[in-house]
Design a protein around this motif. Sequence first.
Motif, PDB file in Angstrom:
ATOM      1  N   ASP A 172      63.162  10.855  -1.605  1.00 55.87           N
ATOM      2  CA  ASP A 172      62.340  10.697  -0.404  1.00 55.87           C
ATOM      3  C   ASP A 172      62.988  11.305   0.836  1.00 55.87           C
ATOM      4  N   GLN A 173      63.951  12.204   0.635  1.00 59.28           N
ATOM      5  CA  GLN A 173      64.656  12.758   1.779  1.00 59.28           C
ATOM      6  C   GLN A 173      63.814  13.753   2.569  1.00 59.28           C
ATOM      7  N   PHE A 174      62.977  14.529   1.878  1.00 54.67           N
ATOM      8  CA  PHE A 174      62.199  15.554   2.558  1.00 54.67           C
ATOM      9  C   PHE A 174      60.952  14.954   3.214  1.00 54.67           C
ATOM     10  N   SER A 175      60.723  15.360   4.456  1.00 53.45           N
ATOM     11  CA  SER A 175      59.490  14.980   5.138  1.00 53.45           C
ATOM     12  C   SER A 175      58.417  15.999   4.767  1.00 53.45           C
ATOM     13  N   VAL A 176      57.288  15.504   4.287  1.00 56.02           N
ATOM     14  CA  VAL A 176      56.222  16.378   3.789  1.00 56.02           C
ATOM     15  C   VAL A 176      55.003  16.272   4.703  1.00 56.02           C
ATOM     16  N   ALA A 177      54.433  17.421   5.058  1.00 61.06           N
ATOM     17  CA  ALA A 177      53.261  17.479   5.919  1.00 61.06           C
ATOM     18  C   ALA A 177      52.000  17.144   5.113  1.00 61.06           C
ATOM     19  N   PRO A 178      50.904  16.813   5.786  1.00 58.71           N
ATOM     20  CA  PRO A 178      49.660  16.479   5.079  1.00 58.71           C
ATOM     21  C   PRO A 178      49.165  17.575   4.132  1.00 58.71           C
ATOM     22  N   ASP A 179      49.498  18.845   4.421  1.00 59.56           N
ATOM     23  CA  ASP A 179      49.045  19.919   3.543  1.00 59.56           C
ATOM     24  C   ASP A 179      49.982  20.137   2.360  1.00 59.56           C
ATOM     25  N   GLY A 180      51.016  19.297   2.223  1.00 56.34           N
ATOM     26  CA  GLY A 180      51.917  19.376   1.090  1.00 56.34           C
ATOM     27  C   GLY A 180      53.155  20.204   1.304  1.00 56.34           C
ATOM     28  N   GLY A 181      53.282  20.863   2.467  1.00 53.57           N
ATOM     29  CA  GLY A 181      54.457  21.681   2.740  1.00 53.57           C
ATOM     30  C   GLY A 181      55.610  20.860   3.296  1.00 53.57           C
ATOM     31  N   LEU A 182      56.828  21.382   3.147  1.00 53.49           N
ATOM     32  CA  LEU A 182      58.001  20.723   3.728  1.00 53.49           C
ATOM     33  C   LEU A 182      57.999  20.961   5.234  1.00 53.49           C
ATOM     34  N   ARG A 183      58.075  19.893   5.988  1.00 51.73           N
ATOM     35  CA  ARG A 183      58.095  20.032   7.449  1.00 51.73           C
ATOM     36  C   ARG A 183      59.359  20.764   7.900  1.00 51.73           C
ATOM     37  N   TYR A 196      67.082  24.547   4.742  1.00 47.30           N
ATOM     38  CA  TYR A 196      66.067  25.272   5.505  1.00 47.30           C
ATOM     39  C   TYR A 196      64.915  25.634   4.569  1.00 47.30           C
ATOM     40  N   ALA A 197      63.763  25.904   5.135  1.00 50.12           N
ATOM     41  CA  ALA A 197      62.612  26.336   4.329  1.00 50.12           C
ATOM     42  C   ALA A 197      61.841  27.391   5.107  1.00 50.12           C
ATOM     43  N   ALA A 198      61.239  28.321   4.378  1.00 52.01           N
ATOM     44  CA  ALA A 198      60.458  29.385   5.009  1.00 52.01           C
ATOM     45  C   ALA A 198      59.356  29.823   4.067  1.00 52.01           C
ATOM     46  N   GLY A 199      58.288  30.344   4.626  1.00 47.19           N
ATOM     47  CA  GLY A 199      57.199  30.869   3.811  1.00 47.19           C
ATOM     48  C   GLY A 199      56.194  29.818   3.403  1.00 47.19           C
ATOM     49  N   ASP A 200      55.553  30.046   2.250  1.00 52.58           N
ATOM     50  CA  ASP A 200      54.445  29.201   1.818  1.00 52.58           C
ATOM     51  C   ASP A 200      54.853  27.758   1.547  1.00 52.58           C
ATOM     52  N   VAL A 201      56.131  27.529   1.215  1.00 53.41           N
ATOM     53  CA  VAL A 201      56.572  26.182   0.844  1.00 53.41           C
ATOM     54  C   VAL A 201      56.696  25.256   2.056  1.00 53.41           C
ATOM     55  N   CYS A 202      56.734  25.825   3.254  1.00 52.35           N
ATOM     56  CA  CYS A 202      56.978  24.998   4.441  1.00 52.35           C
ATOM     57  C   CYS A 202      55.743  24.891   5.323  1.00 52.35           C
ATOM     58  N   THR A 203      55.778  23.896   6.216  1.00 50.13           N
ATOM     59  CA  THR A 203      54.730  23.717   7.208  1.00 50.13           C
ATOM     60  C   THR A 203      55.372  23.687   8.591  1.00 50.13           C
ATOM     61  N   ALA A 204      54.949  24.605   9.448  1.00 46.58           N
ATOM     62  CA  ALA A 204      55.494  24.673  10.802  1.00 46.58           C
ATOM     63  C   ALA A 204      55.111  23.403  11.563  1.00 46.58           C
ATOM     64  N   SER A 205      56.123  22.612  11.951  1.00 48.01           N
ATOM     65  CA  SER A 205      55.845  21.305  12.565  1.00 48.01           C
ATOM     66  C   SER A 205      56.324  21.228  14.007  1.00 48.01           C
ATOM     67  N   TRP A 206      56.491  22.375  14.630  1.00 52.82           N
ATOM     68  CA  TRP A 206      56.811  22.389  16.046  1.00 52.82           C
ATOM     69  C   TRP A 206      55.538  22.631  16.861  1.00 52.82           C
ATOM     70  N   GLU A 207      55.640  22.493  18.170  1.00 55.22           N
ATOM     71  CA  GLU A 207      54.492  22.759  19.042  1.00 55.22           C
ATOM     72  C   GLU A 207      54.333  24.272  19.144  1.00 55.22           C
ATOM     73  N   PRO A 208      53.300  24.845  18.536  1.00 52.57           N
ATOM     74  CA  PRO A 208      53.205  26.307  18.481  1.00 52.57           C
ATOM     75  C   PRO A 208      52.790  26.903  19.816  1.00 52.57           C
ATOM     76  N   ALA A 209      53.044  28.202  19.964  1.00 54.79           N
ATOM     77  CA  ALA A 209      52.544  28.942  21.116  1.00 54.79           C
ATOM     78  C   ALA A 209      51.015  28.947  21.055  1.00 54.79           C
ATOM     79  N   PRO A 210      50.354  29.049  22.203  1.00 62.88           N
ATOM     80  CA  PRO A 210      48.882  28.939  22.230  1.00 62.88           C
ATOM     81  C   PRO A 210      48.158  29.909  21.302  1.00 62.88           C
ATOM     82  N   GLN A 211      48.718  31.108  21.100  1.00 62.10           N
ATOM     83  CA  GLN A 211      48.018  32.093  20.280  1.00 62.10           C
ATOM     84  C   GLN A 211      48.685  32.319  18.912  1.00 62.10           C
TER      85      GLN A 211
END
Length: 342
Positions: A172-183, A196-211
């Motif tokens: 249970d160490q990894f925090s998982v986003a609702p879409d199933g990706g690693l936060r 670290y995680a990158a690509g399809d396996v992860c979910t960007a969980s920071w406040e994104p830029a507006p565009q």
Amino acid sequence: MSPSHRYEIEGCEVIWAIKDDSIGNTFFDRGAAEFFLPHLTAGKCEENKPLKRLKYTVTESSSDSPKKGDTAMGGALGPDWKDGWRMKGKHDQAAHRVQVEYQCEVQEVLTREEFTRTGQTAECFPGTSRAEEQNDDWPVYVLLTNKRLYGCDFVVSATGVVPSTGPFLHNDQFSVAPDGGLRVDDHMHTSVPDVYAAGDVCTASWEPAPQWFQMRLWSQARQMGSYAAKCMVADRDGEDIDMDFCFELFAHVTKFFNYKIVLLGRYNAQGLGKDYELLLRCTKGLEYVKVVLQAGRMQGAVLIGDTDLEETFENLIVNGMDLSPYGEDLLDPNIDIEDYFD
């Protein structure tokens, strides 16, 4: 197969079943889909331009004692997988025929034996009579949710991208986003230290830029991977680095039906609610330009064809310039806006 790859194959008949009411719904609105429809059955234009994208090769492990089951792993296919392949079927016609079945999905795939037991008759390709049908005995049959049944040589299934996180979720160490990706945070850290995680396996969980928004594309995965590597080195050396500029603006470049496609920002007004307006410019067979504006500022754009507008529009989106005074003149083909905003 993408619409572009359907266009590349010659001498064949294609049944294209899609769940939407227009082609390319992930990327385009119905206007752009209408722009492409004539090219579904058109002959392709041969091009031998040099590839500008990076090429990667993978070699087998040089270990003297490889472990059982070890195989060389490659990267994502990207848009160039077909280069060097002979993309031609057995039919005599130089072009191809495509039948689009809208708003349906594959209900069942049947073997020849299973089809025979149903006692049903497979439909001929639209526009072809039973006498003209070259093959009544297909290796596989497909029943669609619209109740149409077709025989075919093979089935290509495009079901989207789902994060494959199973191997990492044994605790249970990894925090998982609702879409199933690693936060991951804005430096690609997962919730587990030094992972670290990158690509399809992860979910960007920071406040994104507006565009900017995450879309599981090979180009974005490559950007994430490169940025994750920089973050690892910076963390090792105790340095602070700024977030890569590629996360300031969503941008994707590809080709459909041999047309250059550039998607920028909130190109389909994603997340903008109903408070936005669209500007359109379309020249049949040549170009399709769509601009998304909100409060007079450009939020996104779709550019199809050799418009030469991508750099100008990218700057206008990032700078947030008020374009209200220009109105519809912004897309006037008689005005060189690239020069104007330079």
